[in-house]
Design an enzyme around this catalytic site. Structure first.
Site, PDB file in Angstrom:
ATOM      1  N   GLN A 139     -24.652 -19.318  -0.399  1.00 53.53           N
ATOM      2  CA  GLN A 139     -25.747 -19.568   0.563  1.00 53.53           C
ATOM      3  C   GLN A 139     -27.000 -20.071  -0.163  1.00 53.53           C
ATOM      4  O   GLN A 139     -27.647 -21.025   0.284  1.00 53.53           O
ATOM      5  CB  GLN A 139     -26.050 -18.254   1.311  1.00 53.53           C
ATOM      6  N   ILE A 140     -27.331 -19.463  -1.281  1.00 51.74           N
ATOM      7  CA  ILE A 140     -28.520 -19.878  -2.045  1.00 51.74           C
ATOM      8  C   ILE A 140     -28.357 -21.306  -2.560  1.00 51.74           C
ATOM      9  O   ILE A 140     -29.314 -22.076  -2.596  1.00 51.74           O
ATOM     10  CB  ILE A 140     -28.794 -18.868  -3.201  1.00 51.74           C
ATOM     11  N   THR A 142       1.612 -10.514 -10.800  1.00 48.62           N
ATOM     12  CA  THR A 142       0.731 -11.210 -11.733  1.00 48.62           C
ATOM     13  C   THR A 142       1.474 -11.408 -13.054  1.00 48.62           C
ATOM     14  O   THR A 142       2.171 -10.493 -13.518  1.00 48.62           O
ATOM     15  CB  THR A 142      -0.543 -10.367 -11.983  1.00 48.62           C
ATOM     16  N   GLY A 199     -26.831 -23.585  -0.990  1.00 44.65           N
ATOM     17  CA  GLY A 199     -26.788 -24.519   0.143  1.00 44.65           C
ATOM     18  C   GLY A 199     -25.554 -25.411   0.059  1.00 44.65           C
ATOM     19  O   GLY A 199     -24.465 -24.959  -0.314  1.00 44.65           O
ATOM     20  N   GLU A 213      -4.246  -3.937  -6.783  1.00 42.49           N
ATOM     21  CA  GLU A 213      -4.340  -2.589  -7.386  1.00 42.49           C
ATOM     22  C   GLU A 213      -4.906  -1.578  -6.389  1.00 42.49           C
ATOM     23  O   GLU A 213      -5.698  -0.700  -6.745  1.00 42.49           O
ATOM     24  CB  GLU A 213      -5.087  -2.645  -8.719  1.00 42.49           C
ATOM     25  N   SER A 215       0.838  -1.210   0.000  1.00 45.38           N
ATOM     26  CA  SER A 215       0.000   0.000   0.000  1.00 45.38           C
ATOM     27  C   SER A 215       0.866   1.251   0.000  1.00 45.38           C
ATOM     28  O   SER A 215       0.572   2.235  -0.679  1.00 45.38           O
ATOM     29  CB  SER A 215      -0.902   0.002   1.243  1.00 45.38           C
ATOM     30  N   GLN A 271     -39.444 -15.827   0.139  1.00 42.43           N
ATOM     31  CA  GLN A 271     -38.907 -14.463   0.266  1.00 42.43           C
ATOM     32  C   GLN A 271     -37.456 -14.458   0.754  1.00 42.43           C
ATOM     33  O   GLN A 271     -36.679 -13.574   0.379  1.00 42.43           O
ATOM     34  CB  GLN A 271     -39.773 -13.634   1.222  1.00 42.43           C
ATOM     35  N   SER A 330      -9.136  -1.905  -0.456  1.00 39.07           N
ATOM     36  CA  SER A 330     -10.318  -1.038  -0.278  1.00 39.07           C
ATOM     37  C   SER A 330      -9.954   0.185   0.556  1.00 39.07           C
ATOM     38  O   SER A 330     -10.459   1.293   0.321  1.00 39.07           O
ATOM     39  CB  SER A 330     -11.440  -1.827   0.410  1.00 39.07           C
TER      40      SER A 330
HETATM   41  N1  CAA Z   1      -1.963  10.640 -10.787  1.00 35.60           N
HETATM   42  C1  CAA Z   1      -0.830  11.391 -10.852  1.00 35.60           C
HETATM   43  N2  CAA Z   1      -0.024  11.617  -9.803  1.00 35.60           N
HETATM   44  C2  CAA Z   1      -0.386  11.084  -8.619  1.00 35.60           C
HETATM   45  C3  CAA Z   1      -1.552  10.305  -8.466  1.00 35.60           C
HETATM   46  C4  CAA Z   1      -2.350  10.107  -9.613  1.00 35.60           C
HETATM   47  N3  CAA Z   1      -3.458   9.367  -9.569  1.00 35.60           N
HETATM   48  N4  CAA Z   1      -1.651   9.920  -7.178  1.00 35.60           N
HETATM   49  C5  CAA Z   1      -0.575  10.438  -6.532  1.00 35.60           C
HETATM   50  N5  CAA Z   1       0.181  11.133  -7.417  1.00 35.60           N
HETATM   51  C6  CAA Z   1       1.427  11.871  -7.148  1.00 35.60           C
HETATM   52  C7  CAA Z   1       1.179  13.062  -6.218  1.00 35.60           C
HETATM   53  O1  CAA Z   1       0.789  14.207  -6.925  1.00 35.60           O
HETATM   54  C8  CAA Z   1       2.547  13.229  -5.564  1.00 35.60           C
HETATM   55  O2  CAA Z   1       3.412  13.878  -6.435  1.00 35.60           O
HETATM   56  P1  CAA Z   1       4.047  15.345  -6.101  1.00 35.60           P
HETATM   57  O3  CAA Z   1       4.563  15.285  -4.675  1.00 35.60           O
HETATM   58  O4  CAA Z   1       5.131  15.513  -7.107  1.00 35.60           O
HETATM   59  O5  CAA Z   1       2.933  16.302  -6.256  1.00 35.60           O
HETATM   60  C9  CAA Z   1       3.055  11.786  -5.493  1.00 35.60           C
HETATM   61  O6  CAA Z   1       2.330  11.049  -6.448  1.00 35.60           O
HETATM   62  C10 CAA Z   1       2.902  11.183  -4.139  1.00 35.60           C
HETATM   63  O7  CAA Z   1       1.523  11.248  -3.803  1.00 35.60           O
HETATM   64  P2  CAA Z   1       1.012  11.132  -2.317  1.00 35.60           P
HETATM   65  O8  CAA Z   1       1.733  12.121  -1.440  1.00 35.60           O
HETATM   66  O9  CAA Z   1      -0.480  11.203  -2.367  1.00 35.60           O
HETATM   67  O10 CAA Z   1       1.524   9.670  -1.924  1.00 35.60           O
HETATM   68  P3  CAA Z   1       1.184   8.757  -0.696  1.00 35.60           P
HETATM   69  O11 CAA Z   1       2.449   8.165  -0.192  1.00 35.60           O
HETATM   70  O12 CAA Z   1       0.332   9.501   0.296  1.00 35.60           O
HETATM   71  O13 CAA Z   1       0.374   7.524  -1.365  1.00 35.60           O
HETATM   72  C11 CAA Z   1      -1.387   6.307  -2.362  1.00 35.60           C
HETATM   73  C12 CAA Z   1      -0.691   7.667  -2.181  1.00 35.60           C
HETATM   74  C13 CAA Z   1      -2.659   6.620  -3.143  1.00 35.60           C
HETATM   75  C14 CAA Z   1      -1.753   5.676  -1.035  1.00 35.60           C
HETATM   76  C15 CAA Z   1      -0.459   5.379  -3.212  1.00 35.60           C
HETATM   77  O14 CAA Z   1       0.702   5.021  -2.479  1.00 35.60           O
HETATM   78  C16 CAA Z   1      -1.151   4.106  -3.668  1.00 35.60           C
HETATM   79  O15 CAA Z   1      -1.925   4.153  -4.620  1.00 35.60           O
HETATM   80  N6  CAA Z   1      -0.866   2.976  -3.020  1.00 35.60           N
HETATM   81  C17 CAA Z   1      -1.383   1.670  -3.460  1.00 35.60           C
HETATM   82  C18 CAA Z   1      -0.494   1.041  -4.486  1.00 35.60           C
HETATM   83  C19 CAA Z   1      -1.172  -0.054  -5.237  1.00 35.60           C
HETATM   84  O16 CAA Z   1      -2.258   0.121  -5.783  1.00 35.60           O
HETATM   85  N7  CAA Z   1      -0.505  -1.197  -5.317  1.00 35.60           N
HETATM   86  C20 CAA Z   1      -0.998  -2.282  -6.104  1.00 35.60           C
HETATM   87  C21 CAA Z   1       0.119  -2.965  -6.804  1.00 35.60           C
HETATM   88  S1  CAA Z   1      -0.108  -3.288  -8.503  1.00 35.60           S
HETATM   89  C22 CAA Z   1      -1.070  -4.666  -8.617  1.00 35.60           C
HETATM   90  O17 CAA Z   1      -1.719  -5.085  -7.717  1.00 35.60           O
HETATM   91  C23 CAA Z   1      -1.082  -5.256  -9.976  1.00 35.60           C
HETATM   92  C24 CAA Z   1      -1.505  -6.678 -10.067  1.00 35.60           C
HETATM   93  O18 CAA Z   1      -0.700  -7.567  -9.987  1.00 35.60           O
HETATM   94  C25 CAA Z   1      -2.911  -6.991 -10.376  1.00 35.60           C
END
Ligand code: CAA
Length: 380
Positions: free
Chosen positions: A336-337, A158, A339, A363, A132, A279, A366
């Site tokens: 559940q439906i 993946t 069973g 990705e 995260s 129901q 939640s």
């Molecule tokens: N678009 C563009 N830039 C963005 C952005 C977006 N959607 N979201 C954040 N940024 C930029 C910010 O502007 C900031 O840049 P600047 O400082 O230059 O302005 C920089 O990114 C850092 O942003 P935050 O300070 O908001 O960062 P944060 O540490 O607070 O974290 C977070 C933000 C949303 C929690 C992020 O860390 C996040 O999305 N975490 C989850 C990661 C994730 O989804 N991992 C899944 C792995 S991939 C996967 O699962 C693939 C698979 O195999 C299916």
């Protein structure tokens, strides 16, 4: 406001539905049980254009919009969420990222092969200590002038062993924090690239999840996507679109489980009538139908935002948060439906229940979606 799908959208939806029924349904239980990757099926999906749906035809893609992608993802996920996660990662995280931010040389070298499924791609952000908290990258890419030297470990990737093309997020300059991160293209044949053992998973068991280890992997500078330090923004922008893909996967899992539960409830009799006439069951079906319709609207809104060049960080996160909860709730109720039958493999719904859980985790969990949503609404 027009809620009607176009003729082309309906054709794509039907093509995906027909493919899922004819090619994915046979063997889906065995692939899940034995953790078999759907190699032949993914190859055919590439030939049919499902792996590069939004890629420009000049790079071998289908040139379709995000609405088409959501429709196809729903239909594929109704049957086989393992196949649909391969499709989602290849389309949203790999092809889209490369098409939008890659150099012309990178697109020519890789994009048409990715869009047609000749090769598939992987997106490597997560690490043992950076899931995260994605800014805390420990994988390093040290700038050596004309190349980078990459060291580190990525987790839960993946397409980990089936991919040939990997987008790896790595830290080049620690002092610059997230602004010192780069996105690099690695190939599995590069010396020092090692694939860890396959993860034994609860769900999406037909998909191929591994850790990856890099030891002094030499990556040419021309393999960097975008400017120096663009890697974290690249990852965030790419994931924002990826969330629409996973939201539609969750929608598909929910609607697949619901359709089976509805059918079963019209056939199974108890207390002198089909169980849908009680129901206790009918109200479950009503709740499922309403939630699925609401999830579909959120997915379509996010896709529409993307197609219309609106910001889709908020609508994509909302769609993923809600649809993944609906997938989980619907799959549990479908079991559940059914069973006792719901608890055995041949009725499929227990697989949907196991598959649904990952949509609340990958990705962005939640909780991450709630961070994105709350920051967005507070800053408005
Ligand atoms: N678009 C563009 N830039 C963005 C952005 C977006 N959607 N979201 C954040 N940024 C930029 C910010 O502007 C900031 O840049 P600047 O400082 O230059 O302005 C920089 O990114 C850092 O942003 P935050 O300070 O908001 O960062 P944060 O540490 O607070 O974290 C977070 C933000 C949303 C929690 C992020 O860390 C996040 O999305 N975490 C989850 C990661 C994730 O989804 N991992 C899944 C792995 S991939 C996967 O699962 C693939 C698979 O195999 C299916």
């Amino acid at each position: 406001m027009d809620f009607k799908l176009t003729e082309e959208h309906l054709m794509i939806q039907k093509a995906a539905r027909d493919f899922a029924q004819a090619e994915l349904l046979p063997g889906v239980i065995e692939r899940d049980e034995k953790q078999i990757f759907p190699t032949e099926q993914i190859k055919k999906m590439g030939e049919l254009g499902f792996l590069g749906m939004m890629v420009d035809p000049k790079y071998g893609g289908s040139g379709l919009d995000t609405i088409s992608y959501v429709l196809a993802m729903e239909e594929i996920s109704k049957v086989d969420a393992s196949a649909s996660v391969v499709m989602s990662v290849n389309n949203s995280l790999v092809c889209w990222g490369l098409q939008t931010f890659g150099s012309e040389e990178q697109k020519e070298k890789y994009l048409s092969r990715l869009a047609t499924g000749e090769i598939i791609g992987a997106f490597c952000l997560s690490e043992p200590e950076a899931g995260s908290d994605a800014t805390s990258q420990r994988t390093t890419a040290i700038d050596m002038g004309d190349h980078y030297i990459v060291n580190g470990t990525k987790n839960w990737i993946t397409n980990g062993s089936t991919a040939d093309f990997y987008i790896v997020i790595a830290q080049t300059d620690v002092d610059k924090k997230h602004r010192g991160i780069n996105a690099l293209i690695l190939e599995k044949t590069m010396p020092g690239f090692e694939i860890g053992p396959k993860e034994q998973k609860l769900g999406i068991r037909g998909s191929d999840t591994h850790s990856l280890m890099f030891t002094d992997v030499k990556v040419p500078k021309e393999n960097r996507i975008g400017e120096d330090g663009f890697g974290f923004k690249f990852a965030m922008k790419t994931l924002a679109g990826g969330r629409i893909g996973i939201a539609s996967q969750a929608l598909g899992i929910a609607s697949g489980a619901y359709e089976l539960a509805l059918k079963y409830s019209k056939e199974r009799k108890a207390f002198g009538t089909e169980i849908c006439n009680h129901q206790a069951i009918a109200f479950k079906l009503a709740d499922m139908a309403v939630n699925i319709e609401a999830a579909r609207h959120l997915c379509m809104k996010a896709a529409w935002d993307k197609d219309n060049h609106n910001n889709y960080d908020l609508s994509g996160a909302m769609a993923k948060l809600f649809a993944s909860q609906v997938a989980m709730d619907t799959a549990v109720e479908a079991v559940q439906i059914h069973g006792g039958n719901g608890y055995v493999k041949e009725y499929h719904v227990e697989r949907f229940m196991r598959d649904a859980k990952i949509t609340q985790i990958y990705e962005g969990t939640s909780e991450i979606q709630k961070i994105v949503i709350s920051r967005s609404i507070i800053s408005q």
